[in-house]
Design a protein around this motif. Sequence first.
Motif, PDB file in Angstrom:
ATOM      1  N   ALA A 139      63.561  34.763  45.030  1.00  0.00           N
ATOM      2  CA  ALA A 139      62.833  34.657  43.765  1.00  0.00           C
ATOM      3  C   ALA A 139      61.601  33.781  43.925  1.00  0.00           C
ATOM      4  N   LEU A 140      61.763  32.643  44.607  1.00  0.00           N
ATOM      5  CA  LEU A 140      60.620  31.761  44.847  1.00  0.00           C
ATOM      6  C   LEU A 140      59.530  32.486  45.621  1.00  0.00           C
ATOM      7  N   GLY A 141      59.923  33.274  46.616  1.00  0.00           N
ATOM      8  CA  GLY A 141      58.934  33.993  47.419  1.00  0.00           C
ATOM      9  C   GLY A 141      58.119  34.984  46.616  1.00  0.00           C
ATOM     10  N   LEU A 142      58.756  35.668  45.687  1.00  0.00           N
ATOM     11  CA  LEU A 142      58.020  36.613  44.844  1.00  0.00           C
ATOM     12  C   LEU A 142      57.011  35.893  43.960  1.00  0.00           C
ATOM     13  N   HIS A 143      57.435  34.801  43.345  1.00  0.00           N
ATOM     14  CA  HIS A 143      56.513  34.060  42.481  1.00  0.00           C
ATOM     15  C   HIS A 143      55.443  33.353  43.304  1.00  0.00           C
ATOM     16  N   HIS A 144      55.783  32.953  44.517  1.00  0.00           N
ATOM     17  CA  HIS A 144      54.795  32.405  45.435  1.00  0.00           C
ATOM     18  C   HIS A 144      53.710  33.443  45.731  1.00  0.00           C
ATOM     19  N   GLU A 145      54.106  34.679  45.985  1.00  0.00           N
ATOM     20  CA  GLU A 145      53.108  35.718  46.258  1.00  0.00           C
ATOM     21  C   GLU A 145      52.248  35.979  45.029  1.00  0.00           C
ATOM     22  N   GLN A 146      52.836  35.925  43.851  1.00  0.00           N
ATOM     23  CA  GLN A 146      52.039  36.107  42.640  1.00  0.00           C
ATOM     24  C   GLN A 146      50.992  35.002  42.494  1.00  0.00           C
ATOM     25  N   GLN A 147      51.342  33.786  42.848  1.00  0.00           N
ATOM     26  CA  GLN A 147      50.344  32.716  42.823  1.00  0.00           C
ATOM     27  C   GLN A 147      49.190  33.036  43.766  1.00  0.00           C
ATOM     28  N   HIS A 148      49.507  33.565  44.935  1.00  0.00           N
ATOM     29  CA  HIS A 148      48.452  33.896  45.893  1.00  0.00           C
ATOM     30  C   HIS A 148      47.659  35.126  45.459  1.00  0.00           C
ATOM     31  N   GLN A 149      48.260  35.998  44.668  1.00  0.00           N
ATOM     32  CA  GLN A 149      47.487  37.120  44.132  1.00  0.00           C
ATOM     33  C   GLN A 149      46.356  36.614  43.240  1.00  0.00           C
ATOM     34  N   GLU A 150      46.639  35.601  42.442  1.00  0.00           N
ATOM     35  CA  GLU A 150      45.570  35.020  41.629  1.00  0.00           C
ATOM     36  C   GLU A 150      44.532  34.351  42.516  1.00  0.00           C
ATOM     37  N   LEU A 151      44.977  33.673  43.568  1.00  0.00           N
ATOM     38  CA  LEU A 151      44.041  33.007  44.473  1.00  0.00           C
ATOM     39  C   LEU A 151      43.186  34.014  45.241  1.00  0.00           C
ATOM     40  N   ILE A 152      43.733  35.176  45.574  1.00  0.00           N
ATOM     41  CA  ILE A 152      42.911  36.212  46.219  1.00  0.00           C
ATOM     42  C   ILE A 152      41.685  36.501  45.368  1.00  0.00           C
ATOM     43  N   LEU A 153      41.885  36.604  44.053  1.00  0.00           N
ATOM     44  CA  LEU A 153      40.776  36.930  43.154  1.00  0.00           C
ATOM     45  C   LEU A 153      39.824  35.759  42.974  1.00  0.00           C
ATOM     46  N   THR A 154      40.352  34.556  42.738  1.00  0.00           N
ATOM     47  CA  THR A 154      39.454  33.418  42.520  1.00  0.00           C
ATOM     48  C   THR A 154      38.701  33.059  43.799  1.00  0.00           C
ATOM     49  N   ASP A 155      39.345  33.236  44.953  1.00  0.00           N
ATOM     50  CA  ASP A 155      38.679  32.915  46.211  1.00  0.00           C
ATOM     51  C   ASP A 155      37.574  33.913  46.550  1.00  0.00           C
ATOM     52  N   ILE A 156      37.833  35.203  46.348  1.00  0.00           N
ATOM     53  CA  ILE A 156      36.793  36.185  46.653  1.00  0.00           C
ATOM     54  C   ILE A 156      35.665  36.102  45.635  1.00  0.00           C
ATOM     55  N   LEU A 157      35.969  35.757  44.395  1.00  0.00           N
ATOM     56  CA  LEU A 157      34.914  35.560  43.404  1.00  0.00           C
ATOM     57  C   LEU A 157      33.981  34.439  43.837  1.00  0.00           C
ATOM     58  N   HIS A 158      34.544  33.323  44.296  1.00  0.00           N
ATOM     59  CA  HIS A 158      33.694  32.224  44.749  1.00  0.00           C
ATOM     60  C   HIS A 158      32.835  32.653  45.934  1.00  0.00           C
ATOM     61  N   ALA A 159      33.441  33.378  46.880  1.00  0.00           N
ATOM     62  CA  ALA A 159      32.683  33.833  48.048  1.00  0.00           C
ATOM     63  C   ALA A 159      31.565  34.788  47.645  1.00  0.00           C
ATOM     64  N   PHE A 160      31.871  35.755  46.801  1.00  0.00           N
ATOM     65  CA  PHE A 160      30.856  36.715  46.372  1.00  0.00           C
ATOM     66  C   PHE A 160      29.746  36.041  45.566  1.00  0.00           C
ATOM     67  N   SER A 161      30.086  34.975  44.841  1.00  0.00           N
ATOM     68  CA  SER A 161      29.067  34.297  44.025  1.00  0.00           C
ATOM     69  C   SER A 161      27.991  33.652  44.883  1.00  0.00           C
ATOM     70  N   LEU A 162      28.292  33.397  46.144  1.00  0.00           N
ATOM     71  CA  LEU A 162      27.328  32.768  47.050  1.00  0.00           C
ATOM     72  C   LEU A 162      26.470  33.793  47.782  1.00  0.00           C
ATOM     73  N   ASN A 163      26.748  35.064  47.578  1.00  0.00           N
ATOM     74  CA  ASN A 163      25.994  36.134  48.227  1.00  0.00           C
ATOM     75  C   ASN A 163      24.820  36.535  47.338  1.00  0.00           C
ATOM     76  N   PRO A 164      23.575  36.458  47.824  1.00  0.00           N
ATOM     77  CA  PRO A 164      22.419  36.756  46.970  1.00  0.00           C
ATOM     78  C   PRO A 164      22.403  38.165  46.396  1.00  0.00           C
ATOM     79  N   VAL A 165      23.098  39.121  47.023  1.00  0.00           N
ATOM     80  CA  VAL A 165      23.072  40.491  46.495  1.00  0.00           C
ATOM     81  C   VAL A 165      24.088  40.685  45.374  1.00  0.00           C
ATOM     82  N   GLY A 166      24.904  39.675  45.071  1.00  0.00           N
ATOM     83  CA  GLY A 166      25.849  39.777  43.953  1.00  0.00           C
ATOM     84  C   GLY A 166      26.847  40.890  44.109  1.00  0.00           C
ATOM     85  N   PRO A 167      27.697  40.874  45.151  1.00  0.00           N
ATOM     86  CA  PRO A 167      28.629  41.995  45.376  1.00  0.00           C
ATOM     87  C   PRO A 167      29.565  42.219  44.189  1.00  0.00           C
ATOM     88  N   VAL A 168      29.926  43.457  43.996  1.00  0.00           N
ATOM     89  CA  VAL A 168      30.883  43.848  42.957  1.00  0.00           C
ATOM     90  C   VAL A 168      32.239  44.039  43.625  1.00  0.00           C
TER      91      VAL A 168
END
Length: 427
Positions: A139-168
């Motif tokens: 159970a902990l492992g499943l909820h752990h992966e869900q936490q990282h699913q949110e981090l996948i999005l927030t981390d790639i958003l931060h990375a894309f925000s630094l790209n001058p072409v504004g990736p979608v």
Amino acid sequence: MVSVAEPGCRTTWQDRFAAVRAHSRWLTQPLSPEDHQLQSMPDASPAKWHLAHTTWFFETLVLRPHAPGYEVFDPAYAYLFNSYYEALGPRHPRPQRGLLSRPTLDEVWAYRAHVDGAMGRLAREADEDTWARVAPTLALGLHHEQQHQELILTDILHAFSLNPVGPVYRRAADWLAQVGSGNGQSYAQDPHPGAIADVAQGEHADVRWLRLEGGLTAIGHDGPDFAFDNEQPRHTVWLRPFELATRPVTVREHLAFIDEGGYRDPRWWLSDGWSCVQSQGWTAPAYWQAPDKPGAPWQAFGLHGWQPLDLDAPASHLSFYEADAHARWAGARLPTEFEWEAAMDASPSATGQVWEWTASPYTAYPGFTPTPGAAAEYNGKFMVNQIVLRGGSRFTPPGHIRPTYRNFFPPATRWQCAGLRLARDVP
């Protein structure tokens, strides 16, 4: 959610496991191999690392100790994909995760398939005693992966925000089509419609206040459903009478704070916050961009690229310092985490668009006991120099939000999808 320890739940657990793992694949589908490699700052991690680390969790804490005959996919991964577990050995430095061009993305997907197959065999073949022992970690492992699913999005958003072409990351129309077909939220019992939208959606509504008389109030998780150890034990706290806004602060309201010089006036700021404003040049929340000509709208960068700000949506990507300053400017304050939870228990309000900063430092509840074993390091050792957030955001996976959930980040954090809700004392 059905507890994985309940009799007859193995099929239910296998379905849940498959759905959570499939959701990680869906989230990373729009990313190129190069995108998977990006690490834009030490606090973020590459998407490839998230995919491997969540797999390492199941391999290390479930399969290796409990699956007879299990063969480790690659012994080097124990070093590469350990995050912060001192009891489990040395690990690759966090700021250098973006340098791991090897293993390749294909090899990471092969690693996931290897572990997924072994987890399925364990669920089918383990005797009842073994299953009962591993159930809490599953159970902990499943909820752990869900936490990282949110981090996948927030981390790639931060990375894309630094790209001058504004990736979608994923165009809005494509995302809506996927969700409408069921591919994007396949394991949602009650999907929240704002999930992984680039900018929160809102309707104009005057702020209203929920009054609570306070007194002795029960706080924390109690019951058979899953909760992290930091949500427990349930205990009583004393609350004075207070009022809590029935919705988060909106973009329109935070723009008023900006227009009235809020980022230039030290009266509203804690000392550390004012230092951040000056040293980092804050003039608006992260990813917001002021108009470049008269009459043009404010813009925000999100997962769908640059978009005009929705004035009636919750303001997001604020640090604790910005949230606290806005509350002071508005003649209010941030709620404690206990006030927030008591109000949500009494009268659930709109949540799930932004994590909401509270005034509470992240500390242990009275009687707190860490999860046994290596997972004892999951939460407790981070209970210093962090602030509690409550609620959940549009990036939070479906089924992962509950009133007792305690998120936590350092007060200067802006890359998470965080906003605020006002509170005030009752005379």
